[in-house]
Scaffold this active site. Structure first.
Site, PDB file in Angstrom:
ATOM      1  N   GLY A  32      45.133 -52.150  -8.535  1.00 29.85           N
ATOM      2  CA  GLY A  32      45.795 -53.278  -9.192  1.00 29.85           C
ATOM      3  C   GLY A  32      44.795 -54.141  -9.921  1.00 29.85           C
ATOM      4  CD  GLU A  33      43.802 -55.307 -14.293  1.00 25.89           C
ATOM      5  OE1 GLU A  33      42.965 -56.233 -14.247  1.00 25.89           O
ATOM      6  OE2 GLU A  33      43.637 -54.242 -14.917  1.00 25.89           O
ATOM      7  CE  LYS A  53      38.111 -58.667  -5.970  1.00 27.47           C
ATOM      8  NZ  LYS A  53      38.037 -60.070  -5.491  1.00 27.47           N
ATOM      9  CG  ASP A 151      44.215 -68.487  -5.430  1.00 25.94           C
ATOM     10  OD1 ASP A 151      45.351 -69.014  -5.424  1.00 25.94           O
ATOM     11  OD2 ASP A 151      43.910 -67.557  -6.189  1.00 25.94           O
ATOM     12  CE  LYS A 153      46.818 -65.520  -5.643  1.00 29.95           C
ATOM     13  NZ  LYS A 153      46.999 -65.504  -7.088  1.00 29.95           N
ATOM     14  CG  ASN A 156      44.211 -64.026  -3.043  1.00 27.85           C
ATOM     15  OD1 ASN A 156      44.082 -63.002  -3.699  1.00 27.85           O
ATOM     16  ND2 ASN A 156      43.980 -65.231  -3.522  1.00 27.85           N
ATOM     17  CG  ASP A 169      40.559 -62.773  -4.986  1.00 24.77           C
ATOM     18  OD1 ASP A 169      39.444 -62.872  -5.526  1.00 24.77           O
ATOM     19  OD2 ASP A 169      41.542 -62.281  -5.554  1.00 24.77           O
ATOM     20  CB  THR A 190      48.436 -69.265  -7.149  1.00 23.47           C
ATOM     21  OG1 THR A 190      47.236 -68.501  -7.269  1.00 23.47           O
ATOM     22  CG2 THR A 190      49.607 -68.478  -7.720  1.00 23.47           C
TER      23      THR A 190
HETATM   24  O1  ACK Z   1      49.012 -55.950  -3.869  1.00 21.90           O
HETATM   25  P1  ACK Z   1      48.003 -54.910  -4.147  1.00 21.90           P
HETATM   26  O2  ACK Z   1      48.417 -53.507  -4.105  1.00 21.90           O
HETATM   27  O3  ACK Z   1      46.697 -55.105  -3.240  1.00 21.90           O
HETATM   28  O4  ACK Z   1      47.324 -55.274  -5.518  1.00 21.90           O
HETATM   29  C1  ACK Z   1      46.145 -55.981  -5.350  1.00 21.90           C
HETATM   30  C2  ACK Z   1      45.105 -55.476  -6.318  1.00 21.90           C
HETATM   31  O5  ACK Z   1      44.208 -54.661  -5.602  1.00 21.90           O
HETATM   32  C3  ACK Z   1      44.351 -56.608  -7.017  1.00 21.90           C
HETATM   33  O6  ACK Z   1      43.737 -57.467  -6.114  1.00 21.90           O
HETATM   34  C4  ACK Z   1      44.593 -54.544  -4.267  1.00 21.90           C
HETATM   35  N1  ACK Z   1      43.397 -54.705  -3.439  1.00 21.90           N
HETATM   36  C5  ACK Z   1      42.441 -55.648  -3.554  1.00 21.90           C
HETATM   37  N2  ACK Z   1      41.488 -55.462  -2.631  1.00 21.90           N
HETATM   38  C6  ACK Z   1      41.845 -54.375  -1.906  1.00 21.90           C
HETATM   39  C7  ACK Z   1      41.278 -53.689  -0.761  1.00 21.90           C
HETATM   40  N3  ACK Z   1      40.145 -54.105  -0.188  1.00 21.90           N
HETATM   41  N4  ACK Z   1      41.944 -52.623  -0.290  1.00 21.90           N
HETATM   42  C8  ACK Z   1      43.100 -52.219  -0.851  1.00 21.90           C
HETATM   43  N5  ACK Z   1      43.690 -52.827  -1.902  1.00 21.90           N
HETATM   44  C9  ACK Z   1      43.063 -53.885  -2.417  1.00 21.90           C
HETATM   45  C10 ACK Z   1      45.604 -55.624  -3.986  1.00 21.90           C
END
Ligand code: ACK
Length: 304
Positions: A32-33, A53, A151, A153, A156, A169, A190
């Site tokens: 994801g972003e 990331k 932040d 939420k 996060n 985050d 947010t």
């Molecule tokens: O809701 P999601 O699928 O879970 O989309 C967000 C996206 O990346 C942007 O933050 C996923 N994400 C972030 N860090 C991790 C992590 N350590 N392991 C798995 N997914 C992650 C997050």
């Protein structure tokens, strides 16, 4: 713990290995972003799954926050905080390497497809709620740094394979000054989760996180997104609706109907009351996170 691709000499991951681990940052591996840019799933040669990331913009702001995040997170260790394995800085590449969280974010699970929500039975929601609170107690009160996350939420909060919550985050995290107050030069957070005093005046204390936690707890309990849920045109958010139900004495209406009858009424009521105490418009009236943990665990009676 030695990870493949990690250079013990420099303390950094090698870009070549990160490229290989994520299959050249293949779109299929994109999780994801985030606030910084894309997050990719990767697998190290020893089978360890990681989340990488990648900083997208080369803006100064982004870079500063990125470096801030590395410094902050590497000093923090707690079961309810996402673990940072290390980072990679090579050329103009900046990567953060985290433990992989198999169940994505709480937002994803709670507001995403129906199958996600099925995993979140009452016990799990309680466990998640207390876990987030414990992570915040650590940040605010126990870590050497005394941090305000800024932040908090559902996006996060990440869930591991056993649905244990971990806060992620930390890019926006700020050192909590002596007085536990901080006038921020730039409000970051947010809408829907930001404490009013922080959103309006940039007045930041750890109580801003307590407010955000209150919103998250209410979302966990109701299965509804604070700003997307509008029971009717008179209400702008779930929190408004909760306050009206409180006055009417109908707070149990907030409980997610998908829970059926599997939840414990007394425990549910306790969670709602704690959430509403946390979301008090006045920061001074919000409890500390350690008080929240003891209220959630039933060690302290919750007064309205
Ligand atoms: O809701 P999601 O699928 O879970 O989309 C967000 C996206 O990346 C942007 O933050 C996923 N994400 C972030 N860090 C991790 C992590 N350590 N392991 C798995 N997914 C992650 C997050």
């Amino acid at each position: 713990e030695v990870l493949r691709g990690f250079d013990l000499q420099t303390g950094f991951f090698r870009f070549k290995q990160m490229k290989a681990a994520t299959n050249n940052f293949d779109a299929a591996n994109k999780l994801g972003e985030g606030g910084f840019g894309a997050v990719y799933k990767g697998e190290l040669l020893d089978g360890t799954f990681i989340a990488v990331k990648q900083l997208s913009s080369k803006s100064k702001q982004g870079n500063r926050e990125f470096v801030n995040e590395i410094g902050m997170i590497s000093a923090l260790q707690h079961p309810n905080l996402v673990k940072l394995y290390g980072c990679c800085i090579e050329g103009n590449q900046l990567l953060l390497v985290y433990e992989y969280m198999a169940n994505n974010s709480l937002a994803h699970t709670l507001f995403g497809p129906e199958e996600g929500l099925k995993k979140l039975d009452w016990r799990t929601r309680q466990k998640i709620c207390v876990g987030i609170a414990r992570g915040l107690v650590y940040l605010h009160e126990e870590s050497a740094l005394k941090i305000v996350h800024r932040d908090i939420k559902t996006n996060n909060i990440l869930l591991d394979e056993d649905l244990n919550p971990k806060i992620s985050d930390f890019g926006l995290a700020k050192l909590d000054e002596e007085e536990k107050t901080h006038i921020s030069t730039r409000v970051a957070g947010t809408i829907g989760y930001m404490a009013p005093e922080y959103a309006l005046w940039g007045y930041l204390t750890d109580k801003a996180d307590v407010y955000s936690f209150g919103v998250v707890a209410l979302e966990l309990l109701s299965g509804k997104n604070n700003i997307k849920y509008r029971p009717n045109e008179n209400f702008v958010c779930l929190l408004d609706w909760a306050l009206v139900l409180q006055q009417k004495g109908n707070l149990m209406e907030l409980v997610d109907p998908k829970l059926g009858s599997q939840f414990n009424k007394e425990e549910a009521m306790r969670m709602i009351k704690v959430a509403l105490l946390c979301a008090n418009p006045s920061p001074a009236l919000r409890p500390t996170m350690s008080a929240v943990v003891s209220m959630l665990e039933g060690q302290t009676i919750v007064h309205e």
